[in-house]
Motif scaffolding. Sequence first.
Motif, PDB file in Angstrom:
ATOM      1  N   GLN A  28       0.802  -1.225   0.000  1.00  0.00           N
ATOM      2  CA  GLN A  28       0.000   0.000   0.000  1.00  0.00           C
ATOM      3  C   GLN A  28       0.839   1.281   0.000  1.00  0.00           C
ATOM      4  O   GLN A  28       0.592   2.184  -0.821  1.00  0.00           O
ATOM      5  N   PRO A  29       1.846   1.426   0.885  1.00  0.00           N
ATOM      6  CA  PRO A  29       2.683   2.630   0.808  1.00  0.00           C
ATOM      7  C   PRO A  29       3.417   2.766  -0.516  1.00  0.00           C
ATOM      8  O   PRO A  29       3.644   3.886  -0.990  1.00  0.00           O
ATOM      9  N   LEU A  30       3.786   1.623  -1.115  1.00  0.00           N
ATOM     10  CA  LEU A  30       4.474   1.671  -2.403  1.00  0.00           C
ATOM     11  C   LEU A  30       3.558   2.174  -3.507  1.00  0.00           C
ATOM     12  O   LEU A  30       4.005   2.869  -4.431  1.00  0.00           O
ATOM     13  N   VAL A  73       1.045   4.330  -3.022  1.00  0.00           N
ATOM     14  CA  VAL A  73       0.957   5.772  -2.775  1.00  0.00           C
ATOM     15  C   VAL A  73       2.218   6.471  -3.268  1.00  0.00           C
ATOM     16  O   VAL A  73       2.156   7.507  -3.950  1.00  0.00           O
ATOM     17  N   LEU A  74       3.378   5.900  -2.942  1.00  0.00           N
ATOM     18  CA  LEU A  74       4.657   6.495  -3.348  1.00  0.00           C
ATOM     19  C   LEU A  74       4.786   6.552  -4.858  1.00  0.00           C
ATOM     20  O   LEU A  74       5.227   7.568  -5.427  1.00  0.00           O
ATOM     21  N   VAL A  96      -4.266   4.199   0.983  1.00  0.00           N
ATOM     22  CA  VAL A  96      -4.126   4.672   2.364  1.00  0.00           C
ATOM     23  C   VAL A  96      -5.123   3.948   3.259  1.00  0.00           C
ATOM     24  O   VAL A  96      -4.779   3.449   4.338  1.00  0.00           O
ATOM     25  N   PHE A 155      -4.169   0.284   3.634  1.00  0.00           N
ATOM     26  CA  PHE A 155      -3.065   0.089   4.577  1.00  0.00           C
ATOM     27  C   PHE A 155      -3.586   0.002   6.008  1.00  0.00           C
ATOM     28  O   PHE A 155      -3.196  -0.892   6.772  1.00  0.00           O
TER      29      PHE A 155
END
Length: 285
Positions: A175-177, A179-180, A268, A271
Amino acid sequence: LRILGGAADAIAMPALLGLTAELSEGRQGTFFGALRSSQGLSFILAPSIGGWLSLYSLRAPFVADGLLSFVACAVLFVFVRGGKVESGHRLDLRALAAVFSQWRIWAFALFSATNNFAFPILSAFVPIKALALGYAAWQIALLLAMEALGFTVASFLVGRFSDRLGRRLFVIAAQPLIVLSCVGLFLAHDLTSLIAWYTLFGLAGGTTFLLGLVMMADVTPRERAATTLGMFDAGIDLVLFFAPPLGIATSRVVGLDLVLALAGLPAVLAFVVALGVEETRPHPH
């Protein structure tokens, strides 16, 4: 003809998902990973083969597609043996309602839908940004192929590793990847950066898209696998329907570039939800 193609996919996919679930025998990650990676590989090879065939005739790609369908049917008849159909397993709407009333099922759907929300938006707006930056058609094709390659590699490898290490860890990391990568695509202004961020999205999106389905397969009884997984897959595919018009409407308000960053917003939520979901990987006997 497009409607007929969609109907064929709607008929075949539940059966294919059910067959994969039956064959997996506790290795759902590996088997469904192979299935999803084959889909990703088709996004790499099909445009190239279709473009090459179209040089000879515009009808040639359609003929080739039809021939491949006949080959697939032949393979099924020769190599896949049908077992006995147990008459006791009928469509039980109450049982299906009980399955889909569990909050964890909606969590699994969210994990897969995160990719299905961002993918159609990015696949529309990333080429537009590349065109605006002055890149040629072959460079845009390379950009799209690299995302598909990331999806294919992630599906194949993560599926296998999730059978050993569990699903939850990879879902949380993806999930953070996502968003990134979406923010990176928003900020990128050269081809190298666009390719890097879009490939990262393919890796992360392929991971969460696969494991949402795998986690669903983990908790689905084999006798109801085709019906349950077919409904699950159809539900997350609905996101592909409304995400593009939502992206277009949003772009008229915030501009084309910012839409790329906003495409990662569902990740987000995914996550946060993933932190509260229990592991579903079957314990080895």
